[in-house]
Design a protein around this motif. Sequence first.
Motif, PDB file in Angstrom:
ATOM      1  N   UNK A  54      -7.377  -8.042  -4.999  1.00  0.00           N
ATOM      2  CA  UNK A  54      -8.048  -6.764  -5.115  1.00  0.00           C
ATOM      3  C   UNK A  54      -7.000  -5.660  -5.201  1.00  0.00           C
ATOM      4  N   UNK A  55      -7.320  -4.602  -5.930  1.00  0.00           N
ATOM      5  CA  UNK A  55      -6.496  -3.403  -5.865  1.00  0.00           C
ATOM      6  C   UNK A  55      -7.393  -2.187  -5.892  1.00  0.00           C
ATOM      7  N   UNK A  56      -6.889  -1.090  -5.331  1.00  0.00           N
ATOM      8  CA  UNK A  56      -7.655   0.147  -5.307  1.00  0.00           C
ATOM      9  C   UNK A  56      -6.709   1.319  -5.483  1.00  0.00           C
TER      10      UNK A  56
ATOM     11  N   UNK B 168      -0.709  12.939  -2.786  1.00  0.00           N
ATOM     12  CA  UNK B 168      -2.059  12.440  -2.979  1.00  0.00           C
ATOM     13  C   UNK B 168      -2.101  11.044  -3.568  1.00  0.00           C
ATOM     14  N   UNK B 169      -0.973  10.370  -3.596  1.00  0.00           N
ATOM     15  CA  UNK B 169      -0.899   9.007  -4.139  1.00  0.00           C
ATOM     16  C   UNK B 169      -1.397   8.027  -3.087  1.00  0.00           C
ATOM     17  N   UNK B 170      -2.538   7.418  -3.354  1.00  0.00           N
ATOM     18  CA  UNK B 170      -3.123   6.437  -2.455  1.00  0.00           C
ATOM     19  C   UNK B 170      -3.515   5.219  -3.276  1.00  0.00           C
ATOM     20  N   UNK B 171      -2.909   4.087  -2.972  1.00  0.00           N
ATOM     21  CA  UNK B 171      -3.231   2.851  -3.695  1.00  0.00           C
ATOM     22  C   UNK B 171      -2.841   1.661  -2.842  1.00  0.00           C
ATOM     23  N   UNK B 172      -3.442   0.533  -3.156  1.00  0.00           N
ATOM     24  CA  UNK B 172      -3.100  -0.693  -2.444  1.00  0.00           C
ATOM     25  C   UNK B 172      -3.457  -1.891  -3.309  1.00  0.00           C
TER      26      UNK B 172
ATOM     27  N   UNK C 189       0.825  -1.199   0.000  1.00  0.00           N
ATOM     28  CA  UNK C 189       0.000   0.000   0.000  1.00  0.00           C
ATOM     29  C   UNK C 189       0.854   1.242   0.000  1.00  0.00           C
ATOM     30  N   UNK C 190       0.335   2.300  -0.561  1.00  0.00           N
ATOM     31  CA  UNK C 190       0.990   3.608  -0.575  1.00  0.00           C
ATOM     32  C   UNK C 190      -0.028   4.631  -0.088  1.00  0.00           C
ATOM     33  N   UNK C 191       0.345   5.434   0.891  1.00  0.00           N
ATOM     34  CA  UNK C 191      -0.477   6.521   1.399  1.00  0.00           C
ATOM     35  C   UNK C 191       0.418   7.748   1.521  1.00  0.00           C
ATOM     36  N   UNK C 192       0.452   8.584   0.506  1.00  0.00           N
ATOM     37  CA  UNK C 192       1.329   9.749   0.496  1.00  0.00           C
ATOM     38  C   UNK C 192       0.483  11.021   0.465  1.00  0.00           C
ATOM     39  N   UNK C 193       0.289  11.680   1.610  1.00  0.00           N
ATOM     40  CA  UNK C 193      -0.551  12.875   1.643  1.00  0.00           C
ATOM     41  C   UNK C 193       0.060  14.054   0.883  1.00  0.00           C
ATOM     42  N   UNK C 194       1.368  14.060   0.718  1.00  0.00           N
ATOM     43  CA  UNK C 194       2.021  15.160   0.001  1.00  0.00           C
ATOM     44  C   UNK C 194       1.667  15.146  -1.487  1.00  0.00           C
TER      45      UNK C 194
END
Length: 110
Positions: A62-64, A45-49, A38-43
Amino acid sequence: MFKVIALVACLVVVVSAGYYELDHHDYYAYPKYKFEYGVQDPHTGDHKSQWEHRDGEVVVGSYSLDEADGTHRVVTYNSDDHNGFQAHVQRVGHAQHPHGESYSNIDQHH
């Protein structure tokens, strides 16, 4: 001072390999693995898993990800010898496009 705290990536891989012959061809190993990331980068806005499990000929996963238009895409999938590959795609939220001039009104220079 500006601080950014970001969880850039988290990768967990668990692989069950089995017997590996000297000629690097293993036709008899039972395929079995699990992985997720998973990636959660608030700087940025990259959000994926993504996650996936395989046990023999059965694969589920599953991916999102967050789309550029503000929606959130979720894809769940499975595959097996009987049904083949099947995917279900969901789009969550409402698309938001920037206000302003339409692309059709922008002068094109070639």
